[in-house]
Write a protein that holds these residues in place. Structure first.
Motif, PDB file in Angstrom:
ATOM      1  N   ILE A 100       0.847  -1.205   0.000  1.00  0.00           N
ATOM      2  CA  ILE A 100       0.000   0.000   0.000  1.00  0.00           C
ATOM      3  C   ILE A 100       0.882   1.255   0.000  1.00  0.00           C
ATOM      4  O   ILE A 100       0.554   2.249  -0.655  1.00  0.00           O
ATOM      5  N   ASP A 101       2.024   1.201   0.697  1.00  0.00           N
ATOM      6  CA  ASP A 101       2.962   2.328   0.646  1.00  0.00           C
ATOM      7  C   ASP A 101       3.342   2.650  -0.800  1.00  0.00           C
ATOM      8  O   ASP A 101       3.439   3.821  -1.175  1.00  0.00           O
ATOM      9  N   HIS A 102       3.564   1.613  -1.615  1.00  0.00           N
ATOM     10  CA  HIS A 102       3.913   1.858  -3.029  1.00  0.00           C
ATOM     11  C   HIS A 102       2.828   2.673  -3.735  1.00  0.00           C
ATOM     12  O   HIS A 102       3.135   3.457  -4.633  1.00  0.00           O
ATOM     13  N   LEU A 103       1.578   2.482  -3.353  1.00  0.00           N
ATOM     14  CA  LEU A 103       0.484   3.220  -3.980  1.00  0.00           C
ATOM     15  C   LEU A 103       0.498   4.690  -3.581  1.00  0.00           C
ATOM     16  O   LEU A 103      -0.122   5.529  -4.226  1.00  0.00           O
ATOM     17  N   ASN A 104       1.210   4.992  -2.508  1.00  0.00           N
ATOM     18  CA  ASN A 104       1.276   6.356  -1.990  1.00  0.00           C
ATOM     19  C   ASN A 104       2.642   6.997  -2.191  1.00  0.00           C
ATOM     20  O   ASN A 104       2.945   8.032  -1.579  1.00  0.00           O
ATOM     21  N   GLY A 105       3.483   6.379  -3.012  1.00  0.00           N
ATOM     22  CA  GLY A 105       4.791   6.950  -3.315  1.00  0.00           C
ATOM     23  C   GLY A 105       5.800   6.829  -2.191  1.00  0.00           C
ATOM     24  O   GLY A 105       6.780   7.578  -2.134  1.00  0.00           O
ATOM     25  N   ILE A 106       5.570   5.866  -1.292  1.00  0.00           N
ATOM     26  CA  ILE A 106       6.455   5.681  -0.132  1.00  0.00           C
ATOM     27  C   ILE A 106       7.275   4.411  -0.331  1.00  0.00           C
ATOM     28  O   ILE A 106       6.736   3.358  -0.662  1.00  0.00           O
ATOM     29  N   MET A 107       8.593   4.518  -0.127  1.00  0.00           N
ATOM     30  CA  MET A 107       9.481   3.363  -0.202  1.00  0.00           C
ATOM     31  C   MET A 107       9.730   2.848   1.223  1.00  0.00           C
ATOM     32  O   MET A 107       9.694   3.618   2.184  1.00  0.00           O
ATOM     33  N   PHE A 108      10.021   1.556   1.344  1.00  0.00           N
ATOM     34  CA  PHE A 108      10.182   0.967   2.691  1.00  0.00           C
ATOM     35  C   PHE A 108      11.246   1.670   3.505  1.00  0.00           C
ATOM     36  O   PHE A 108      11.104   1.853   4.714  1.00  0.00           O
ATOM     37  N   TYR A 109      12.325   2.114   2.855  1.00  0.00           N
ATOM     38  CA  TYR A 109      13.420   2.717   3.617  1.00  0.00           C
ATOM     39  C   TYR A 109      13.073   4.119   4.136  1.00  0.00           C
ATOM     40  O   TYR A 109      13.787   4.656   4.970  1.00  0.00           O
ATOM     41  N   ASP A 110      11.954   4.687   3.684  1.00  0.00           N
ATOM     42  CA  ASP A 110      11.498   5.963   4.251  1.00  0.00           C
ATOM     43  C   ASP A 110      11.123   5.797   5.722  1.00  0.00           C
ATOM     44  O   ASP A 110      11.102   6.779   6.468  1.00  0.00           O
ATOM     45  N   HIS A 111      10.803   4.559   6.143  1.00  0.00           N
ATOM     46  CA  HIS A 111      10.408   4.280   7.532  1.00  0.00           C
ATOM     47  C   HIS A 111      11.611   4.017   8.445  1.00  0.00           C
ATOM     48  O   HIS A 111      11.441   3.909   9.656  1.00  0.00           O
ATOM     49  N   ILE A 112      12.798   3.853   7.884  1.00  0.00           N
ATOM     50  CA  ILE A 112      13.981   3.524   8.690  1.00  0.00           C
ATOM     51  C   ILE A 112      14.528   4.794   9.332  1.00  0.00           C
ATOM     52  O   ILE A 112      14.665   5.828   8.678  1.00  0.00           O
ATOM     53  N   ASP A 113      14.838   4.698  10.616  1.00  0.00           N
ATOM     54  CA  ASP A 113      15.451   5.817  11.338  1.00  0.00           C
ATOM     55  C   ASP A 113      16.857   6.015  10.771  1.00  0.00           C
ATOM     56  O   ASP A 113      17.749   5.204  11.021  1.00  0.00           O
ATOM     57  N   GLN A 114      17.039   7.081  10.001  1.00  0.00           N
ATOM     58  CA  GLN A 114      18.317   7.301   9.316  1.00  0.00           C
ATOM     59  C   GLN A 114      19.475   7.507  10.293  1.00  0.00           C
ATOM     60  O   GLN A 114      20.595   7.099  10.021  1.00  0.00           O
ATOM     61  N   ALA A 115      19.198   8.149  11.435  1.00  0.00           N
ATOM     62  CA  ALA A 115      20.252   8.419  12.414  1.00  0.00           C
ATOM     63  C   ALA A 115      20.676   7.149  13.143  1.00  0.00           C
ATOM     64  O   ALA A 115      21.835   7.003  13.526  1.00  0.00           O
ATOM     65  N   ASN A 116      19.723   6.216  13.337  1.00  0.00           N
ATOM     66  CA  ASN A 116      20.015   5.015  14.114  1.00  0.00           C
ATOM     67  C   ASN A 116      19.182   3.857  13.550  1.00  0.00           C
ATOM     68  O   ASN A 116      18.188   3.452  14.173  1.00  0.00           O
ATOM     69  N   PRO A 117      19.562   3.315  12.371  1.00  0.00           N
ATOM     70  CA  PRO A 117      18.711   2.344  11.667  1.00  0.00           C
ATOM     71  C   PRO A 117      18.456   1.030  12.412  1.00  0.00           C
ATOM     72  O   PRO A 117      17.453   0.369  12.146  1.00  0.00           O
ATOM     73  N   LEU A 118      19.317   0.672  13.346  1.00  0.00           N
ATOM     74  CA  LEU A 118      19.141  -0.612  14.046  1.00  0.00           C
ATOM     75  C   LEU A 118      18.659  -0.436  15.480  1.00  0.00           C
ATOM     76  O   LEU A 118      18.739  -1.350  16.293  1.00  0.00           O
ATOM     77  N   HIS A 119      18.107   0.729  15.777  1.00  0.00           N
ATOM     78  CA  HIS A 119      17.544   0.976  17.116  1.00  0.00           C
ATOM     79  C   HIS A 119      16.037   0.733  17.078  1.00  0.00           C
ATOM     80  O   HIS A 119      15.351   1.143  16.152  1.00  0.00           O
ATOM     81  N   LEU A 120      15.556   0.035  18.107  1.00  0.00           N
ATOM     82  CA  LEU A 120      14.112  -0.171  18.246  1.00  0.00           C
ATOM     83  C   LEU A 120      13.664   0.337  19.602  1.00  0.00           C
ATOM     84  O   LEU A 120      14.321   0.074  20.616  1.00  0.00           O
ATOM     85  N   LYS A 121      12.545   1.046  19.622  1.00  0.00           N
ATOM     86  CA  LYS A 121      12.018   1.457  20.918  1.00  0.00           C
ATOM     87  C   LYS A 121      11.381   0.238  21.595  1.00  0.00           C
ATOM     88  O   LYS A 121      11.077  -0.761  20.938  1.00  0.00           O
ATOM     89  N   ASP A 122      11.187   0.330  22.879  1.00  0.00           N
ATOM     90  CA  ASP A 122      10.603  -0.785  23.651  1.00  0.00           C
ATOM     91  C   ASP A 122       9.229  -1.137  23.126  1.00  0.00           C
ATOM     92  O   ASP A 122       8.454  -0.277  22.719  1.00  0.00           O
ATOM     93  N   GLY A 123       8.923  -2.436  23.136  1.00  0.00           N
ATOM     94  CA  GLY A 123       7.591  -2.908  22.804  1.00  0.00           C
ATOM     95  C   GLY A 123       7.368  -3.264  21.354  1.00  0.00           C
ATOM     96  O   GLY A 123       6.294  -3.747  20.996  1.00  0.00           O
ATOM     97  N   VAL A 124       8.361  -3.021  20.487  1.00  0.00           N
ATOM     98  CA  VAL A 124       8.173  -3.378  19.079  1.00  0.00           C
ATOM     99  C   VAL A 124       8.364  -4.877  18.908  1.00  0.00           C
ATOM    100  O   VAL A 124       9.366  -5.446  19.345  1.00  0.00           O
ATOM    101  N   LEU A 125       7.391  -5.521  18.301  1.00  0.00           N
ATOM    102  CA  LEU A 125       7.430  -6.956  18.038  1.00  0.00           C
ATOM    103  C   LEU A 125       8.374  -7.212  16.871  1.00  0.00           C
ATOM    104  O   LEU A 125       8.198  -6.648  15.792  1.00  0.00           O
ATOM    105  N   VAL A 126       9.396  -8.049  17.077  1.00  0.00           N
ATOM    106  CA  VAL A 126      10.329  -8.377  16.007  1.00  0.00           C
ATOM    107  C   VAL A 126       9.944  -9.759  15.461  1.00  0.00           C
ATOM    108  O   VAL A 126       9.945 -10.745  16.187  1.00  0.00           O
ATOM    109  N   ILE A 127       9.596  -9.799  14.181  1.00  0.00           N
ATOM    110  CA  ILE A 127       9.162 -11.044  13.542  1.00  0.00           C
ATOM    111  C   ILE A 127      10.353 -11.659  12.816  1.00  0.00           C
ATOM    112  O   ILE A 127      10.935 -11.043  11.938  1.00  0.00           O
ATOM    113  N   GLU A 128      10.687 -12.869  13.229  1.00  0.00           N
ATOM    114  CA  GLU A 128      11.848 -13.559  12.608  1.00  0.00           C
ATOM    115  C   GLU A 128      11.390 -14.470  11.491  1.00  0.00           C
ATOM    116  O   GLU A 128      10.314 -14.979  11.463  1.00  0.00           O
TER     117      GLU A 128
END
Length: 187
Positions: free
Chosen positions: A159-187
């Motif tokens: 759906i992001d593609h339909l709105n001109g959004i690429m997946f990497y737009d959601h990545i924290d550019q300053a700290n790409p591997l940081h997650l705030k507490d409570g985020v579910l990580v799906i392996e």
């Protein structure tokens, strides 16, 4: 038949445009496009066909990735249960809309990739863990679907593609591997 040559890559302006709503009834071309998009995903997940046709594996495809600025996506998500041969989600969605989403967030442990991106992009792509989506199928029937975890992430990516959004737009550019507490990580 759709091949990797039909998929546009990052930098193409169609990937950054907001796609147009599709009018009903669908045209023969739009219906055929939906069938071909699902066929591409199935072929890309079949090791023999993927090798023969030089396809990268994919679970989702949006019409804008084919340089067609219409609100059509296809998803074909294999079951994570080895006992099941049927996919957990396989459909074409026309004019999909996210009605609601959970406060709980989730991301894929390995990050996300995209058929339109020919490079590794490290970082967590944090999205809603659960969504409710409405869409029309190729016959013009309206559906409402609740999705969670992996299936929800795949549909949000498309759906992001339909709105001109690429997946990497959601990545924290300053700290790409940081997650705030409570985020579910799906392996």
């Amino acid at each position: 038949m759709i091949t990797m040559d039909d998929i546009i890559r990052e930098g193409n302006p169609t990937l950054r445009a907001v796609a147009k709503e599709v009018a009903f009834p669908l045209t023969e071309e739009e219906i055929e496009l939906g069938h071909q998009m699902i066929e591409f995903l199935k072929n890309s997940q079949d090791p023999e066909k993927a090798k023969e046709l030089h396809l990268r594996g994919g679970v989702g495809l949006a019409a804008p990735q084919l340089d067609i600025s219409k609100r059509i996506i296809a998803v074909h998500v294999p079951s994570l249960d080895p006992e099941k041969t049927e996919p957990s989600l396989s459909t074409v969605m026309v004019n999909p809309k996210i009605l609601s989403h959970s406060v709980q967030e989730a991301c894929l442990g390995e990050g996300e990739g995209c058929l339109s991106v020919d490079r590794e992009v490290p970082g967590y792509v944090v999205r809603a863990a659960r969504i409710t989506v409405t869409y029309y199928d190729l016959a013009g029937e309206k559906h409402k679907l609740r999705l969670k975890n992996y299936e929800a992430i795949v549909v949000q990516h498309e759906i992001d593609h339909l709105n001109g959004i690429m997946f990497y737009d959601h990545i924290d550019q300053a700290n790409p591997l940081h997650l705030k507490d409570g985020v579910l990580v799906i392996e």
